[in-house]
Design a protein around this motif. Structure first.
Motif, mmCIF file in Angstrom:
data_model
loop_
_atom_site.group_PDB
_atom_site.id
_atom_site.type_symbol
_atom_site.label_atom_id
_atom_site.label_comp_id
_atom_site.label_asym_id
_atom_site.label_seq_id
_atom_site.Cartn_x
_atom_site.Cartn_y
_atom_site.Cartn_z
ATOM 1 N N GLU A 172 1.359 3.942 -3.288
ATOM 2 C CA GLU A 172 1.067 5.378 -3.220
ATOM 3 C C GLU A 172 2.268 6.199 -3.692
ATOM 4 O OE1 GLU A 172 -0.120 6.270 0.749
ATOM 5 O OE2 GLU A 172 -2.021 5.171 0.624
ATOM 6 N N GLN B 211 2.661 6.071 -7.508
ATOM 7 C CA GLN B 211 1.751 6.956 -8.239
ATOM 8 C C GLN B 211 2.267 8.394 -8.245
ATOM 9 O OE1 GLN B 211 -0.750 5.893 -10.143
ATOM 10 N NE2 GLN B 211 -0.047 3.852 -9.486
ATOM 11 N N LYS B 212 2.834 8.834 -7.122
ATOM 12 C CA LYS B 212 3.400 10.189 -7.052
ATOM 13 C C LYS B 212 4.581 10.331 -8.013
ATOM 14 C CE LYS B 212 2.044 11.081 -2.249
ATOM 15 N NZ LYS B 212 2.526 11.330 -0.863
ATOM 16 N N GLU C 147 0.829 -1.211 0.000
ATOM 17 C CA GLU C 147 0.000 0.000 0.000
ATOM 18 C C GLU C 147 0.863 1.261 0.000
ATOM 19 O OE1 GLU C 147 -3.234 2.184 2.971
ATOM 20 O OE2 GLU C 147 -2.910 0.014 3.131
#
Length: 590
Positions: free
Chosen positions: A17, A20-21, A13
């Motif tokens: 994240e 994606q950044k 998780e």
């Protein structure tokens, strides 16, 4: 194992994240480069009549573009690193569910003549190596296989402490392995160190000062021409002089470039791996020793390797037309970069094997630490020099699912032999492999699948899967005799735990019974320890005459025309056999 799976899910998780950044930053980076290119084209078009402005725009655009490409490459590396971390955690979740047959099997390490590896499924599909191995480097995999097969019993507490410490550092282990997984090599670590050791220099020593002077003069000529103080012919003549000097060594530079291109990725990633080791403090003696191979020196290994990686990358840029021709003509760039590489090799070639060995060690030991983390309910055997060679409560095979695993308690003392009987499929072979792995894992320094374990370290030797060989014109019986001869020769010089599955399978019953009994007597007299599984109940009589021999069995029972096994290790002799029942049950015979 809930806390273990929760950790892996959380890491997936978190890294997803972050990924994606990074992807959004990559999109912005690509857009900025496009805008820069369009702006440069507009500026060239707008100032087309002003040559000096156009040249300035082009030069500044190239500098800015190189900077942006460098930043973009850095973001791409971070993206790949996050992908590797996510893949690691996904793999661990699969392995916790015993889904691991897609991982590297270690098939190349199989050796039918080894002391035990062939018999206990150490390598190959569905093997213990395939289940445990998480090495990212070929050298790490080779070293891990060596740990599995070396049959060494020294410094086990030291190994255990190293495994315990690494098991408590999952984030560091994953970061190290993720970096290592990005190494794309065309040459192994051994080949790299061999090439460095035997490299012959060709660049003359005068090239360093000459290239500096040559570059300075080139810059001066370009400035003077830009100011219209000299003609372009002077620059052209100087440029071709530079190409002539570079061309004299072109073949040797090409050979060097061909070799360094194969090892460039290795050094680009290895300096990052060394940095991970340098910046991490360890407390266990073994890990401290290995870290000191990197940090206990006057030089910072990661910086030295990073510098070499930059030299290799600089030489690799010669394939670019702008650098390969123009920079050579004005700066003698190929020769200067080759000189830098040769000076580095001359200075540090003896250090490289030591640094590479440290990386290899941590790559392999990370797999052991990962195993310990995944099996926090396993126990590290208490090492002693008491009478029991192996005293285990709740022993199980690590590849069996814990929900359905039947655990067994046993204690075998030094110089004792167990004769184990039992019906087909009752659990004898699984028990033999369980005991074998308890010993192998104990010697490596791993926790074992048990509730409690005490262990007096001993080397292992087995004979469970002898095969014939048509290639060598060798019968099954002769192959078995050779294996038994190998065992007899080995126990003359060292202390062994011997595990045998059905002695002398390749001969008739009477001959087998006589020969097996004599072989058992020889083993008992040798001061060895071990377990012998057999269907020959006559061999159990040895326990009545030899105090060192004890009988145990695995039972099977038939109820309501169905066969049941309890897979429990019990003292005594098996009285129930099931071959005839199974033949009828499967309608093979009436």
């Amino acid at each position: 194992m809930n806390h273990t799976s929760d950790f892996y899910k959380l890491q997936i998780e978190i890294n997803s994240e972050k990924l994606q950044k990074i992807k959004r930053k990559l999109a912005i980076s690509s857009t900025i480069r496009l805008i820069l290119f369009m702006a440069a084209c507009f500026a060239v078009y707008f100032f087309f009549d002003n040559t000096k402005v156009v040249i300035a725009v082009i030069v500044l655009t190239i500098i800015a573009f190189i900077y942006l490409v460098s930043k973009h490459s850095g973001l791409q590396y971070k993206r790949d690193l996050k992908k590797a971390l996510i893949a690691q955690n996904e793999t661990e979740l699969e392995v916790l569910d015993r889904v691991f047959h897609h991982l590297p099997s270690g098939e190349k390490y199989t050796d039918p003549l080894h002391f035990y590896s062939q018999d206990i499924d150490l390598f190959g599909r569905g093997s213990f190596f395939q289940y445990l191995n998480r090495t990212a480097l070929e050298s790490g995999s080779d070293f891990l296989a060596k740990l599995f097969t070396e049959n060494e019993i020294d410094f086990i507490p030291k190994k255990q402490q190293a495994v315990i410490e690494l098991s408590e550092m999952p984030k560091w282990r994953q970061q190290f392995s993720a970096i290592a997984s990005l190494v794309k090599t065309e040459a192994s670590s051994a080949e790299v160190t061999h090439w460095l050791k035997n490299y012959k220099t060709f660049v003359p020593q005068w090239i360093k000062p000459v290239s500096l002077v040559f570059s300075t003069i080139s810059f001066g000529l370009i400035v003077l021409n830009y100011l219209d103080l000299i003609s372009g012919y002077a620059i052209g003549g100087w440029f071709f002089l530079g190409l002539a000097i570079s061309g004299r060594y072109l073949k040797k530079v090409n050979d060097l470039s061909s070799n360094t291109s194969k090892i460039q990725s290795t050094f680009e990633q290895f300096h990052k791996l060394i940095l991970e080791i340098e910046t991490q403090n360890f407390s266990s003696d073994l890990l401290v020793e290995k870290r000191n191979l990197v940090v206990n020196s006057d030089i910072k290994a990661s910086s030295v390797l990073k510098k070499f990686a930059k030299h290799l990358d600089a030489l690799d840029q010669r394939s670019n037309m702008l650098i390969g021709v123009i920079a050579n003509g004005f700066m003698l760039r190929d020769l200067r970069q080759s000189y830098n590489i040769e000076k580095w090799i001359e200075t540090y070639k003896e250090n490289v094997p030591v640094w590479f060995n440290a990386i290899t060690f941590f790559d392999a030991y990370n797999s052991l630490g990962n195993f310990g983390f995944n099996h926090s309910n396993y126990v590290f055997p208490k090492i002693n020099d008491d009478v029991p060679v192996l005293k285990v409560k709740g022993a199980g095979h690590p590849l069996l699912k814990e929900a359905t695993m039947v655990r067994n308690d046993f204690q075998i003392n030094s110089e004792e032999f167990f004769i184990v009987t039992g019906a087909n499929m009752a659990g004898k072979s699984t028990f033999l492999r369980t005991v074998s792995l308890q010993i192998v894992m104990g010697n490596i320094g791993l926790p074992v699948c048990a509730e409690k374990a005490e262990y007096n370290p001993i080397k292992l030797i087995t004979s469970m899967r002898t095969t014939d060989s048509l290639t060598d014109d060798e019968s099954y019986f002769f192959s078995e005799l050779k294996r038994l001869k190998f065992i007899v020769d080995e126990i003359k010089t060292d202390r062994y735990f011997i595990i045998l599955d059905e002695i002398l399978k390749g001969t008739n019953s009477t001959d087998k019974a006589i020969g097996s009994r004599k072989f058992v007597e020889k083993l008992v007299a040798s001061n060895s320890t071990g377990i012998i599984a057999t269907h020959d109940l006559s061999l159990c009589v040895a326990a009545e005459e030899l105090t060192e021999v004890k009988n145990y069995f695995f039972d099977a029972r038939i109820e309501n025309d169905e066969l049941f096994f309890d897979y429990t290790f019990k003292p005594g002799i098996c009285q129930n056999m099931n071959a005839s029942f199974l033949l009828k049950k499967m309608q093979i015979v009436d």
